[in-house]
Design a protein around this motif. Structure first.
Motif, PDB file in Angstrom:
ATOM      1  N   SER A   2     -21.674  44.474 -40.465  1.00  0.00           N
ATOM      2  CA  SER A   2     -20.991  44.472 -39.178  1.00  0.00           C
ATOM      3  C   SER A   2     -20.536  45.882 -38.850  1.00  0.00           C
ATOM      4  N   PHE A   3     -20.668  46.233 -37.601  1.00  0.00           N
ATOM      5  CA  PHE A   3     -20.284  47.564 -37.149  1.00  0.00           C
ATOM      6  C   PHE A   3     -18.911  47.480 -36.505  1.00  0.00           C
ATOM      7  N   THR A   4     -18.138  48.474 -36.764  1.00  0.00           N
ATOM      8  CA  THR A   4     -16.826  48.530 -36.114  1.00  0.00           C
ATOM      9  C   THR A   4     -16.979  49.303 -34.832  1.00  0.00           C
ATOM     10  N   LEU A   5     -15.932  49.290 -34.078  1.00  0.00           N
ATOM     11  CA  LEU A   5     -15.951  49.980 -32.796  1.00  0.00           C
ATOM     12  C   LEU A   5     -16.122  51.496 -33.016  1.00  0.00           C
ATOM     13  N   ASN A   6     -15.519  52.046 -34.064  1.00  0.00           N
ATOM     14  CA  ASN A   6     -15.667  53.478 -34.355  1.00  0.00           C
ATOM     15  C   ASN A   6     -17.118  53.821 -34.724  1.00  0.00           C
ATOM     16  N   ASP A   7     -17.764  52.934 -35.503  1.00  0.00           N
ATOM     17  CA  ASP A   7     -19.162  53.182 -35.867  1.00  0.00           C
ATOM     18  C   ASP A   7     -20.069  53.199 -34.639  1.00  0.00           C
ATOM     19  N   ILE A   8     -19.832  52.279 -33.739  1.00  0.00           N
ATOM     20  CA  ILE A   8     -20.654  52.204 -32.509  1.00  0.00           C
ATOM     21  C   ILE A   8     -20.416  53.445 -31.650  1.00  0.00           C
ATOM     22  N   ALA A   9     -19.163  53.893 -31.554  1.00  0.00           N
ATOM     23  CA  ALA A   9     -18.834  55.064 -30.750  1.00  0.00           C
ATOM     24  C   ALA A   9     -19.495  56.309 -31.350  1.00  0.00           C
ATOM     25  N   LEU A  10     -19.444  56.452 -32.658  1.00  0.00           N
ATOM     26  CA  LEU A  10     -20.079  57.594 -33.305  1.00  0.00           C
ATOM     27  C   LEU A  10     -21.600  57.564 -33.112  1.00  0.00           C
ATOM     28  N   LEU A  11     -22.173  56.374 -33.202  1.00  0.00           N
ATOM     29  CA  LEU A  11     -23.611  56.239 -32.972  1.00  0.00           C
ATOM     30  C   LEU A  11     -23.994  56.650 -31.554  1.00  0.00           C
ATOM     31  N   LEU A  12     -23.217  56.217 -30.574  1.00  0.00           N
ATOM     32  CA  LEU A  12     -23.494  56.582 -29.173  1.00  0.00           C
ATOM     33  C   LEU A  12     -23.329  58.080 -28.947  1.00  0.00           C
ATOM     34  N   VAL A  13     -22.295  58.695 -29.557  1.00  0.00           N
ATOM     35  CA  VAL A  13     -22.094  60.139 -29.412  1.00  0.00           C
ATOM     36  C   VAL A  13     -23.279  60.885 -30.044  1.00  0.00           C
TER      37      VAL A  13
END
Length: 161
Positions: A2-13
């Motif tokens: 499961s991805f956390t919100l921080n992981d998704i944000a870092l991936l998008l950046v």
């Protein structure tokens, strides 16, 4: 996983930075400019070639106006009739045209050739040296000039082929 919100944000950046860097490094406009430059060079080359063809065609038309065709009326000083030089054995129609262009139109002219003129004609016609003498063009021309008949086997009159 499961991805956390921080992981998704870092991936998008990271994705955005990669996209920006990729676009900056790709040289998008460079290939388009090269293609346009190549097209312009091709158009210029075609235009130059067409101009050269037009100039050549104009020159051809000018030369055709000045020259007299082979079958046209003779010029002053040239005999009114041409002999059929292709009756000489070993001489083709194309070679006859070349001879006519060189100024040889009568059997008498061929019969009166000297060795230097023979060599020149052989070179002009693309013949091997000695062909005219070997095929007896002079003798054949003399026979054709004298009425086209010569003595054959047992004294019979024959026409040269």
């Amino acid at each position: 996983m499961s991805f956390t919100l921080n992981d998704i944000a870092l991936l998008l950046v990271a994705l955005a930075i990669g996209l920006i860097l990729g676009l900056m490094m790709s040289g998008r406009g460079k290939y388009r400019r090269a293609w346009r430059d190549e097209q312009a060079a091709h158009r210029a080359m075609v235009k130059d070639r067409d101009a050269q063809l037009e100039a050549a065609n104009a020159r051809i038309i000018e030369l055709e106006k000045r020259t007299v065709p082979v079958g046209a009326a003779p010029v002053a000083g040239v005999a009114a009739e041409r002999d059929d030089l292709s009756r000489i054995k070993g001489l083709s129609q194309a070679q006859e045209v070349s001879l006519n262009e060189a100024g040889y139109q009568r059997y008498g002219q061929i019969a009166a050739l000297n060795s230097e003129q023979e060599a020149t004609l052989e070179a002009r016609l693309g013949l091997t040296p000695g062909t005219i003498a070997r095929e007896n063009w002079r003798e054949q021309a003399r026979a054709l000039e004298g009425g086209g008949q010569r003595k054959g086997l047992f004294g019979r009159a024959t026409t040269p082929v």
